[in-house]
Design an enzyme around this catalytic site. Structure first.
Site, PDB file in Angstrom:
ATOM      1  N   HIS A 199     -35.503  33.831  13.422  1.00 45.95           N
ATOM      2  CA  HIS A 199     -36.883  33.694  14.116  1.00 45.95           C
ATOM      3  C   HIS A 199     -37.787  33.126  13.112  1.00 45.95           C
ATOM      4  O   HIS A 199     -37.736  33.688  12.050  1.00 45.95           O
ATOM      5  CB  HIS A 199     -37.139  35.221  14.503  1.00 45.95           C
ATOM      6  CG  HIS A 199     -38.291  35.506  15.265  1.00 45.95           C
ATOM      7  ND1 HIS A 199     -38.471  35.027  16.519  1.00 45.95           N
ATOM      8  CD2 HIS A 199     -39.631  35.864  14.680  1.00 45.95           C
ATOM      9  CE1 HIS A 199     -39.700  35.408  16.852  1.00 45.95           C
ATOM     10  NE2 HIS A 199     -40.670  35.905  15.993  1.00 45.95           N
ATOM     11  N   GLY A 208     -41.175  37.525  19.258  1.00 45.32           N
ATOM     12  CA  GLY A 208     -41.726  37.063  20.689  1.00 45.32           C
ATOM     13  C   GLY A 208     -42.089  35.559  20.515  1.00 45.32           C
ATOM     14  O   GLY A 208     -41.548  34.778  19.601  1.00 45.32           O
ATOM     15  N   LEU A 234     -35.474  42.612  21.724  1.00 43.72           N
ATOM     16  CA  LEU A 234     -35.964  41.230  21.245  1.00 43.72           C
ATOM     17  C   LEU A 234     -36.297  41.246  19.829  1.00 43.72           C
ATOM     18  O   LEU A 234     -37.140  42.090  19.330  1.00 43.72           O
ATOM     19  CB  LEU A 234     -36.591  40.892  22.146  1.00 43.72           C
ATOM     20  CG  LEU A 234     -37.190  39.361  21.729  1.00 43.72           C
ATOM     21  CD1 LEU A 234     -36.128  38.175  22.081  1.00 43.72           C
ATOM     22  CD2 LEU A 234     -38.444  38.859  22.452  1.00 43.72           C
ATOM     23  N   ASP A 235     -35.790  40.426  18.946  1.00 38.60           N
ATOM     24  CA  ASP A 235     -36.177  40.163  17.697  1.00 38.60           C
ATOM     25  C   ASP A 235     -36.354  41.603  16.755  1.00 38.60           C
ATOM     26  O   ASP A 235     -37.142  41.748  15.857  1.00 38.60           O
ATOM     27  CB  ASP A 235     -37.788  39.682  17.620  1.00 38.60           C
ATOM     28  CG  ASP A 235     -37.666  38.286  18.189  1.00 38.60           C
ATOM     29  OD1 ASP A 235     -36.544  37.481  17.923  1.00 38.60           O
ATOM     30  OD2 ASP A 235     -38.666  37.761  18.515  1.00 38.60           O
ATOM     31  N   ALA A 236     -35.389  42.630  17.144  1.00 39.99           N
ATOM     32  CA  ALA A 236     -35.344  43.805  16.351  1.00 39.99           C
ATOM     33  C   ALA A 236     -34.082  44.369  15.842  1.00 39.99           C
ATOM     34  O   ALA A 236     -33.875  45.139  15.240  1.00 39.99           O
ATOM     35  CB  ALA A 236     -35.615  44.883  17.375  1.00 39.99           C
TER      36      ALA A 236
END
Lengths: 290, 290, 290, 290
Positions: A199, A208, A234-236
């Site tokens: 990311h 995000g 998401l992205d976690a």
């Protein structure tokens, strides 16, 4: 240390108690096991113990199958919750890379694989756009173009096609190298612990879309990148590696994009290397990276 | 990990062979020893094995003296060359700091000691100039001013006086915090492994006098600092810690001096901390820092 | 700032005195010049003034040739020693890359050029070994293999051949991307200010051969890379860019080589970019990098 | 550059258009102004132009008051929105520091001020706890203890007392050095552009309470600190400076707190220095730091 001998890599996580190191190292010593690298860690918050050991394969009087059988007995003494794996460095790990249009991470990985720096059997690259096909094929790697429509059903179908292409290779690493598509929850589940994303922000900041735009708006003085396991949120997912680079007021968004690419490449390459060498042990949302 | 329980810290270096980890951890397990932190390392060049273990003192059925006796038997099995030490974290380490006129490193260490961050019994500060006396005494630490003449005999006498002041405290750490005087070979020998210097360059670049001027002349883009053990060869002792900071063409020598100070403070504090926690194992010109 | 409009880039160095900025900016304002980026610097040691200005080409009522003519009059007022250049960003700069067997820097540059990130017309790659030919040609760039004998005459002949191949393209940048051959003094002279080298150490530490081995022996805690202009004195030319990465006792020489490559690639790419954008002004052994 | 001569520091922000640099530098040249340092920047997003110039005071034929008068005429030509300031480095800036119990930032600032590195007239330190009184007074600085109750009215009264103590000195910098109390909106407004906070995370990650605990829970691989102007929205003001330090799985929360302190000290010192030297120009939520 950069050993080239064949090794067995043992990794273990279990509730901490006295004598684990002794039990594991005693087992190895008993059979003449020559430890090339050893890491131990106890997490004081969770009371969990982690270890990773690299043993010269030729120092043991038996092969992988018997090592696994015998180690299972040792692990059984450490409690029901103990989780362990043993890998053989002679078995090359298989990987598949998912991309979109941006090629810097793919270029970087192809260069590292081509030069032998990154020891992985890259089976295929899958793109939702065709642009990165030629460079992939120039490296002798098959490229599959799977167009993604914007309608939900078209997307679902495309993901089903990606799933089949990926799973045909039974890869140990599924690398989202700026793939730009959110994996459906079902694939996150199926590929848990194997799907790795890069990311382009220092998470948890700027999760995000368009993280460099978010960073520019907020006026931060460093931008970063995060390599993490993919989870349904998401992205976690658990973070494997992160790094940052300094920016200042002279850097507009395209400058950030350019500088950020260098960090994305590095962070993904480091994270993937740790994953491939079985250095990453996940516990909850956190990772131990030996 | 930042434990606060009383611990015994075992460090050991010996020629590598199969079974050392098992022997050491087996010994500890046999007596119920609870390992809080463990590090192992084999140097492939020299074939030397290093380990450092922190054991909860209250997990063992005996005290420091008996632990040493019993461990001596274990170590004896590991060969004549084996070198080992056991420290008790309940015994506070004693330190003496040598300074000249520049106070940033002293200020920093006094602040860290005062706030309890750096756990050391600072017995005295010795300066070849009087300027740093008041701030030292404001922290409740005795300050000794030992003037250094420029004539060789005056210098020798001054060093003799410093030696006496230092050795009166039998310190485990003698910190040259920008002391600016070259220790005589005899003191380097006497204080071997205990005298720690901070040099204001990224060694081996810019050894000797006025390193920031040298760095400016050469036009480097990063400046640094090095914390190392003092040996008879100037600025050539085993390195414990180093770091750097970016400079550019807008930085003149005074700017480099100012920016460099921040790195000197950090590097000295980190190096001293590792030394005090017995994390540094020296082998030839290189260090293992667990 | 990452402008894409056509710009004229003015760079000037001259003895400092009052009114230079006013004279230069007054000249530009008089003709409606829209300054997109401006840098000024005075070196207090040498009393030298440096400036670099980016002006939108379409904001001026004349083209490059007339701008040069008119600016010559301005510069003439600033003294005989004034040195200046004006470049047009519409004229793509030509480059030639010299390589040996190690491909990581070449791979990285090809990737950056291919993706449009590095705006340069790469005319040829020349190797004293044939290994990097295929990847070069896969990117559509001509590759020339010039074998280097070990006898002095063979070497001299090979360099003569390299010289001809390079100069046929009249390149503004001659990049030694881990070329591993020491340029003869005559070529250093001919290509002064155009030949750029990447050295795999943090200079001035570890000049010459096998810097990672030297770094390992010395036990440093950071390794680095240096991008510099090539001069007749080995590894001593003006430094454009440097950076470092942390290593520790677990890193043997092959680890340092691997980690160092990432820094070499970054440092060379940044240094070359600054050179191509006319951001580097050399004065003696030092550089101003706007 | 670290000038010691008396200088006038001009800073200006206005909508960008052709000829601003020429107008400002022409004005200075006309009066013989010797520019020691000059920065220019255009923000392409907002179309805003920023400049900061340091002029030797003795090179101009008039003093501060007349310079301001004359510059006002220049600025008037640049549009109604132009904002500008002129400061005289001979006028020492006054500061007040607010603290709670944690002393590392205060210690660091006192050391920098005491050694002359940070050129500021520190008028007072105000603490909501008494612990940091003695060290403050040892440096010859008045300390005021203002206890903060937990009831809203007690807090409001305490803040009123703090306001009076602060404003008695009409300080250009009000430094929240780990003050741990949220300023009421009214004080944020009154002290806008003068109140500087150090937050112990790499914002926007981990705003609010216990950021190291948040960082530990999330499993990040770097922790950081942020120096920013205080605004009514908590931890959301314009960022002046940020930096980070690497952590790994062996670092528990107390380790992060300890390592983070070193970054907090550095980031606050750098941010405050930039503020005191009038290097920070705020535009919306972003800063230009010359």
């Amino acid at each position: 240390m950069s050993s080239t001998e064949r090794r067995f890599v043992i990794s273990l996580g279990c509730p901490d108690r006295t004598g684990i190191v002794s039990r594991v190292s005693g087992f190895l010593a008993e059979h003449g096991g020559w430890i090339l690298e050893a890491g131990h860690h106890t997490d004081p918050t969770t009371g969990w113990f982690f270890t990773r050991q690299e043993v010269r394969a030729d120092s043991l009087p038996f092969g992988l199958a018997e090592l696994r059988e015998r180690f299972a007995e040792v692990a059984a003494e450490l409690g029901d919750e103990a989780e362990w794996q043993i890998h053989d460095t002679a078995e090359k790990r298989r990987a598949v890379i998912l991309v979109s249009r941006e090629g810097h991470c793919l270029h970087d990985l192809l260069g590292r694989i081509g030069s032998g720096e990154l020891d992985v059997d890259l089976r295929a690259v899958i793109g939702n756009h065709p642009e990165l096909g030629p460079i992939t094929e120039a490296h002798g790697i098959p490229f599959h173009h799977v167009p993604f429509g914007s309608a939900p059903e078209a997307k679902a179908e495309a993901f089903e096609q990606v799933r089949e292409l990926v799973e045909a290779h039974d890869p140990q690493a599924i690398v989202l190298a700026r793939f730009m598509q959110v994996l459906p929850a079902e694939l996150c589940q199926r590929w848990s612990g194997r799907a790795i994303n890069i990311h382009h922000s220092f998470l948890p900041s700027f999760a995000g879309a368009r993280p460099y735009h978010q960073a520019y708006e907020r006026g931060v003085k460093l931008i970063g990148a995060t390599c993490h396991y993919v989870t349904a949120e998401l992205d976690a997912g658990p973070i494997i590696e992160q790094d940052v680079i300094r920016v200042d007021h002279t850097d507009d968004v395209p400058d950030m994009v350019r500088k950020g690419r260098d960090i994305e490449k590095l962070v993904l390459a480091r994270g993937l290397r740790s994953h491939l060498e079985h250095r990453v042990l996940v516990h909850g949302k956190r990772t131990v990276v030996f």
